[in-house]
Scaffold this motif. Structure first.
Motif, PDB file in Angstrom:
ATOM      1  N   GLU A 239      -3.251 -35.962  -3.734  1.00  0.00           N
ATOM      2  CA  GLU A 239      -3.337 -34.638  -3.376  1.00  0.00           C
ATOM      3  C   GLU A 239      -2.187 -33.771  -3.198  1.00  0.00           C
ATOM      4  O   GLU A 239      -1.166 -34.390  -3.245  1.00  0.00           O
ATOM      5  CB  GLU A 239      -3.933 -34.659  -1.843  1.00  0.00           C
ATOM      6  N   PHE A 240      -2.162 -32.584  -3.402  1.00  0.00           N
ATOM      7  CA  PHE A 240      -1.052 -31.698  -3.392  1.00  0.00           C
ATOM      8  C   PHE A 240      -0.795 -31.334  -2.001  1.00  0.00           C
ATOM      9  O   PHE A 240      -0.955 -30.064  -1.617  1.00  0.00           O
ATOM     10  CB  PHE A 240      -1.330 -30.542  -4.267  1.00  0.00           C
ATOM     11  N   SER A 241      -0.089 -32.002  -1.340  1.00  0.00           N
ATOM     12  CA  SER A 241       0.479 -31.657   0.203  1.00  0.00           C
ATOM     13  C   SER A 241       1.867 -31.236  -0.023  1.00  0.00           C
ATOM     14  O   SER A 241       2.340 -30.898  -0.978  1.00  0.00           O
ATOM     15  CB  SER A 241       0.608 -33.088   0.865  1.00  0.00           C
ATOM     16  N   ALA A 242       2.521 -30.450   1.249  1.00  0.00           N
ATOM     17  CA  ALA A 242       3.633 -30.024   1.108  1.00  0.00           C
ATOM     18  C   ALA A 242       4.828 -30.837   0.724  1.00  0.00           C
ATOM     19  O   ALA A 242       5.915 -30.318   0.381  1.00  0.00           O
ATOM     20  CB  ALA A 242       3.944 -29.580   2.615  1.00  0.00           C
ATOM     21  N   ALA A 277       2.652 -26.665  -4.443  1.00  0.00           N
ATOM     22  CA  ALA A 277       2.986 -27.715  -4.778  1.00  0.00           C
ATOM     23  C   ALA A 277       2.646 -28.085  -6.431  1.00  0.00           C
ATOM     24  O   ALA A 277       3.370 -28.823  -7.082  1.00  0.00           O
ATOM     25  CB  ALA A 277       2.278 -28.949  -3.937  1.00  0.00           C
ATOM     26  N   GLY A 278       1.369 -27.502  -6.785  1.00  0.00           N
ATOM     27  CA  GLY A 278       0.981 -27.616  -8.011  1.00  0.00           C
ATOM     28  C   GLY A 278       1.710 -26.989  -9.083  1.00  0.00           C
ATOM     29  O   GLY A 278       2.161 -27.077 -10.084  1.00  0.00           O
ATOM     30  N   ILE A 281       5.269 -28.723  -9.339  1.00  0.00           N
ATOM     31  CA  ILE A 281       5.108 -29.981 -10.285  1.00  0.00           C
ATOM     32  C   ILE A 281       4.915 -29.636 -11.614  1.00  0.00           C
ATOM     33  O   ILE A 281       5.499 -30.320 -12.662  1.00  0.00           O
ATOM     34  CB  ILE A 281       3.808 -30.792  -9.526  1.00  0.00           C
ATOM     35  N   SER A 282       3.929 -28.581 -11.683  1.00  0.00           N
ATOM     36  CA  SER A 282       3.795 -28.132 -13.235  1.00  0.00           C
ATOM     37  C   SER A 282       5.431 -28.035 -13.918  1.00  0.00           C
ATOM     38  O   SER A 282       5.620 -28.017 -15.216  1.00  0.00           O
ATOM     39  CB  SER A 282       3.172 -26.923 -13.175  1.00  0.00           C
ATOM     40  N   ARG A 283       6.153 -27.156 -13.221  1.00  0.00           N
ATOM     41  CA  ARG A 283       7.470 -26.686 -13.637  1.00  0.00           C
ATOM     42  C   ARG A 283       8.672 -28.086 -13.912  1.00  0.00           C
ATOM     43  O   ARG A 283       9.491 -28.064 -14.612  1.00  0.00           O
ATOM     44  CB  ARG A 283       8.354 -25.843 -12.484  1.00  0.00           C
ATOM     45  N   PRO A 446      11.576 -26.400  -3.466  1.00  0.00           N
ATOM     46  CA  PRO A 446      11.247 -26.241  -1.920  1.00  0.00           C
ATOM     47  C   PRO A 446       9.703 -25.538  -1.851  1.00  0.00           C
ATOM     48  O   PRO A 446       9.434 -24.657  -2.674  1.00  0.00           O
ATOM     49  CB  PRO A 446      12.060 -24.961  -1.566  1.00  0.00           C
ATOM     50  N   PRO A 447       8.915 -26.245  -0.958  1.00  0.00           N
ATOM     51  CA  PRO A 447       7.688 -25.721  -0.942  1.00  0.00           C
ATOM     52  C   PRO A 447       7.535 -24.507  -0.141  1.00  0.00           C
ATOM     53  O   PRO A 447       8.510 -24.090   0.608  1.00  0.00           O
ATOM     54  CB  PRO A 447       6.812 -26.914   0.107  1.00  0.00           C
ATOM     55  N   ASN A 448       6.486 -23.771  -0.451  1.00  0.00           N
ATOM     56  CA  ASN A 448       6.165 -22.449   0.577  1.00  0.00           C
ATOM     57  C   ASN A 448       4.814 -22.388   0.951  1.00  0.00           C
ATOM     58  O   ASN A 448       4.085 -23.618   0.970  1.00  0.00           O
ATOM     59  CB  ASN A 448       6.704 -21.048  -0.160  1.00  0.00           C
TER      60      ASN A 448
END
Length: 457
Positions: A239-242, A277-278, A281-283, A446-448
């Motif tokens: 899953e796309f968690s922080a 997160a998506g 990860i794409s980047r 970094p997540p936002n």
């Protein structure tokens, strides 16, 4: 602060704990206004304080201000407010039921109300951190068995092991508890204590007093596999968690150092999670190009692109199935439309809507659909999903085998993984002949607070 999210299989039960995102609710009023400006200026009267009507009006206001369809699917939303606030509610649950009925009139399964327990569980899940003991449980016959333990967790420090049976949790027998019920008992505030009686595999019993703490939940697993003479870095993302992006980055860098010649990213069964997160990860895979485009209720378009921070250019395949949704589809669509990856498996779920997740004043929450999204090629995947480049379906027996024994995923016993490696073989051979160097550079992601969340099943 709000959390924009996609929410399909939204509660995964895990006895790991809770950290909620703090999302303040809107200040709201009593009388049905005739304009949005009037709503913005309307203040809640004293009679609404500590009343279920306060939460009803907060939720109504959020839908009125943010919902993606300005016509509210031809529902008289001002009339809905009058109906909600004219009712009498003996309990919060009665008010919650009336609010859910009102939201169902929008005919949008993704705009929905979450009671305090559901909201806490969702924000806990997407945060990637939970307050608990750091164990996963399974029920074997009537026994509550520890199936795995996280490193650096209270359970690990207390000497608990996989295979231990939990008999008593704070005075309650576990025999008639479901995994979900036991998980609720084990989770709690950081620093609080819990007493358990456990039975070791040798039959001995022990009473333990443990202190709950924050633990980071791993959502990425990876392993270097050899298939058809190719060193394949297999990465599974649950899953796309922080914390998903930092875990993905570590997996890519580790597998590259181990000599991976290609990657297979497994998004099968991944219901989505945080949008940011998506994007990050794409980047990691995409050096340039569009990732996703969103369109809000006013028709304003926002395109998110790669930013030249890719950390690998190795051949890549993405595994998907009918449970791959939301952020999974954003990543898959970005990599496919930019010809960065070959998609293998079954068609994805097909959710192309973005939600904003809000906390309400009583600890409950509201998810509101605020935008549509489109893949880089402008495709609307609503209800039809993304069709794989290489279709490989599992039989019921194969699906059951992989579900009952997850260690077989990403091995020669996994037909979709085998198909993915076969699809990459020509690219790997070409790189070998050209002696193409591997590109792998560390990058911070970094997540936002943006994200995506999908509907309760």
């Amino acid at each position: 602060m709000k959390n924009t999210a996609c929410l399909l299989g939204f509660l995964k039960n895990c006895s790991l704990g809770a950290v909620a995102l703090v999302i303040p609710a809107a200040v709201t009023g009593v009388m049905a206004p005739t304009s949005k400006a009037a709503i913005a200026a309307d203040l809640a009267p004293d009679s609404f304080q500590n009343s279920p009507k306060m939460v009803l009006d907060e939720a109504w206001q959020l839908v009125y201000k943010e919902y993606v369809d300005a016509d509210f699917n031809r529902v008289d939303w001002l009339g809905v407010r009058q109906t909600l606030l004219s009712g009498e509610y003996a309990t919060p649950e009665a008010a919650y039921g009336e609010l859910r009925s009102a939201l169902r009139r929008l005919e949008d399964p993704y705009t929905r109300f979450l009671n305090p327990a559901q909201y806490a569980a969702l924000t806990e899940q997407t945060s990637g951190e939970v307050s608990g003991l750091g164990i996963r449980l399974q029920k074997v016959d009537q026994n509550l068995i520890i199936s795995s333990i996280l490193d650096n967790s209270p359970a690990k420090q207390a000497g608990l092991n996989s295979g231990d049976a939990i008999l008593i949790i704070d005075g309650r027998s576990s025999r008639n508890l479901s995994v979900e019920d036991a998980s609720q008992l084990i989770r709690g505030d950081r620093g609080s204590q819990i007493t358990m009686i456990v039975r070791r595999p040798n039959g001995s019993e022990e009473t333990l007093i443990l202190t709950r703490d924050l633990v980071s939940v791993p959502t990425v697993t990876f392993e270097l596999q050899r298939q058809n003479g190719i060193k394949v870095g297999y990465i599974r993302l649950d899953e796309f968690s922080a914390h998903a992006a930092e875990q993905m980055q570590a997996a890519i860098n580790t597998l590259t150092t181990q000599g991976a010649e290609a990657f297979v990213m497994d998004l099968r069964g991944n219901p989505g999670g945080l949008l940011q997160a998506g994007i990050e990860i794409s980047r990691m895979w995409l050096p340039r190009g569009s990732i996703v485009r969103t369109v809000d209720r006013a028709g304003h378009s926002d395109e998110i692109t790669a930013n030249r921070t890719a950390i690998s250019d190795l051949p890549l395949a993405v595994l998907v199935n009918g449970q791959s949704a939301s952020s999974s589809e954003i990543v898959t669509g970005a990599l496919a439309d930019n010809d960065r990856a070959v998609v293998v498996g079954d068609p994805t779920f097909g959710k192309a809507l973005v939600q904003s997740l809000h906390g309400l004043s009583d600890g409950s929450g509201l998810a509101v659909t605020v935008a549509h999204y489109y893949t880089p090629d402008g495709t609307d995947i609503s209800r039809r999903g993304i069709t794989p480049d290489v279709s490989v379906s599992l039989t019921q027996q194969q699906s059951r085998q992989l579900e009952s024994n997850p260690t077989l995923r990403g091995t020669s016993a996994d037909p979709q993984f085998v198909g993915a490696v076969a699809a990459l073989e020509s690219q790997v051979v070409a790189r070998r002949e050209d002696h193409t160097p591997v590109v792998s550079t560390p990058s911070a992601h970094p997540p936002n607070q943006l994200g995506l969340n999908e509907p309760e099943q």
